[in-house]
Design a protein around this motif. Structure first.
Motif, PDB file in Angstrom:
ATOM      1  N   ILE A  82       0.771  -1.311   0.106  1.00  0.00           N
ATOM      2  CA  ILE A  82       0.306   0.223  -0.010  1.00  0.00           C
ATOM      3  C   ILE A  82       0.818   1.450   0.174  1.00  0.00           C
ATOM      4  CG2 ILE A  82      -1.884   1.118   1.147  1.00  0.00           C
ATOM      5  CD1 ILE A  82      -2.542  -1.140   2.409  1.00  0.00           C
ATOM      6  N   PHE A  83       1.803   0.893   1.071  1.00  0.00           N
ATOM      7  CA  PHE A  83       2.707   2.405   0.744  1.00  0.00           C
ATOM      8  C   PHE A  83       2.966   2.626  -0.024  1.00  0.00           C
ATOM      9  CE2 PHE A  83       5.533   4.658   4.546  1.00  0.00           C
ATOM     10  CZ  PHE A  83       3.977   4.364   5.174  1.00  0.00           C
ATOM     11  N   VAL A  84       3.607   1.614  -1.009  1.00  0.00           N
ATOM     12  CA  VAL A  84       4.431   1.781  -2.285  1.00  0.00           C
ATOM     13  C   VAL A  84       3.514   2.446  -3.724  1.00  0.00           C
ATOM     14  CG1 VAL A  84       5.615   0.620  -4.734  1.00  0.00           C
ATOM     15  CG2 VAL A  84       6.033   0.486  -2.135  1.00  0.00           C
ATOM     16  N   SER A 108       0.778   3.251  -3.061  1.00  0.00           N
ATOM     17  CA  SER A 108       0.016   5.207  -3.367  1.00  0.00           C
ATOM     18  C   SER A 108       0.836   6.600  -2.397  1.00  0.00           C
ATOM     19  CB  SER A 108      -1.487   4.657  -1.626  1.00  0.00           C
ATOM     20  OG  SER A 108       0.093   4.781  -0.855  1.00  0.00           O
ATOM     21  N   SER A 109       1.769   6.277  -3.673  1.00  0.00           N
ATOM     22  CA  SER A 109       2.488   6.861  -3.927  1.00  0.00           C
ATOM     23  C   SER A 109       2.941   7.283  -4.944  1.00  0.00           C
ATOM     24  CB  SER A 109       4.072   6.859  -2.539  1.00  0.00           C
ATOM     25  OG  SER A 109       5.348   5.864  -3.841  1.00  0.00           O
ATOM     26  N   LEU A 110       2.664   6.416  -5.418  1.00  0.00           N
ATOM     27  CA  LEU A 110       3.177   6.925  -7.119  1.00  0.00           C
ATOM     28  C   LEU A 110       1.517   7.105  -7.671  1.00  0.00           C
ATOM     29  CD1 LEU A 110       4.356   3.438  -8.073  1.00  0.00           C
ATOM     30  CD2 LEU A 110       5.437   5.071  -6.966  1.00  0.00           C
TER      31      LEU A 110
END
Lengths: 231, 111
Positions: A52-54, A56-58
């Motif tokens: 989710i971290f990766v 949602s940062s893109l």
């Protein structure tokens, strides 16, 4: 899908908090129970949260000429269910609200509802239905993650349309306008998210399928078939 | 190990990448954030009368800082995913080698 800080008037921001908090509380309870009973799932939980971290940062460009980001909640939803996904969603949304001025603290309830609850619920239901229908595992994962991502953005449109109905056309007109911004932009991004999620599942199946079988995500026979095909 | 799924995923991403390159060089699309566009819609719907009920108490002071924090977010996530997948892969590989010298087990863990 972030409703920006301050952009939900009373009573709407309270309403979404009221709906989201019980789910988050249940998710924390479920997560604690699961981790205490089966410590071996902890790394997989970390991977689901990290995904989710990766994602949602893109912020990716879409065919509509604007940018938006995938949600990445499909992995958590499929492996751990919607309630635990909501807890992981809160962590990411807090990071973005505090450090990036994306989303906000007053709109956290609404953002958790769309990204942490509705998206994962849709992904989970699509996954369970697809597996019951005996479709190809990766195809089902793709569909679940794609529709979950898309449902998140439709939900954001609903949240904004409820808070800001069109003066003449009301909720429907307003929803149409927000959906043009969010749901339409999201279609290609949702497809990409589905594809990448399926890929992550391939690697998890290859290295750590026993936990997935233990959590009753997939059956032993499915794993054997997938490994037979991919090795 | 079959790379079929990787190829399909790559093809999907390529389609959108090519579309992006083509469109960004032929049109003047701004590629702004959808969140910001929604703000514009709110403004139009309310006739510019809506006053946000709260302000973010801290904002990244520049686009550079913002991309730093987004990059950090992605890096943390990618690091965790890579660490655990690599850990499991090596664990399977070496446990397999110690426990069974058989060919079957070995090829399975290497897949």
């Amino acid at each position: 899908m972030h409703v920006m800080e301050g952009f939900l008037p009373t009573p709407w921001w309270q309403v979404w908090f009221a709906i989201s908090i019980p789910v988050i509380a249940f998710g924390i309870y479920k997560m604690n129970k699961l981790v205490n009973e089966k410590r071996e799932i902890l790394p997989l939980l970390a991977v689901a949260g990290a995904f989710i971290f990766v994602l949602s940062s893109l912020k990716l460009p879409s065919v509509t000429g604007s940018c938006s980001h995938p949600t990445g909640t499909g992995v958590a939803a499929i492996i751990f269910g919607p309630a635990i996904s909501a807890v992981l969603g809160v962590i990411v949304l807090l990071y973005q609200a505090l450090f990036l001025a994306h989303g906000g603290l007053t709109t956290l309830g609404a953002n958790v509802f769309s990204m942490g609850i509705v998206g994962p619920v849709v992904a989970y239901l699509v996954y369970k239905t697809g597996m019951k229908a005996n479709l190809n595992f990766y195809l089902v994962v793709f569909l679940a993650a794609t529709l979950g991502d898309w449902a998140t953005y439709v939900t954001t449109s609903v949240e904004l349309a409820l808070a800001f109905p069109d003066p003449t056309g009301g909720f429907v007109t307003s929803f149409g306008r927000f959906a043009t911004v969010f749901a339409l932009t999201q279609v290609p991004l949702a497809i990409m998210e589905g594809a990448v999620t399926a890929l992550l599942f391939k690697y998890v199946i290859n290295v750590k399928s026993d936990v997935l079988v233990e959590l009753k995500v997939v059956e032993e026979s499915v794993v054997r078939k997938l490994r037979g095909l991919s090795s | 190990m079959s790379r079929k799924l990787e190829l399909i995923v790559l093809a999907i991403i390529l389609v959108f990448a090519v579309q992006f390159v083509y469109m960004s060089s032929t049109t003047d699309a701004e590629y702004g954030g959808a969140d910001g566009e929604a703000e514009g819609v709110i403004e139009e719907l309310t006739g510019g009368t809506y006053v946000p009920i709260a302000e973010p108490f801290w904002e990244p002071p520049s686009g550079e800082i913002e991309s730093l924090l987004f990059g950090l977010q992605a890096a943390i996530g990618a690091g965790i995913i890579g660490y655990f997948l690599g850990y499991y892969r090596a664990k399977n590989l070496y446990e397999g080698e110690v426990a069974y010298k058989g060919k079957n087990r070995d090829s399975e863990t290497r897949s």
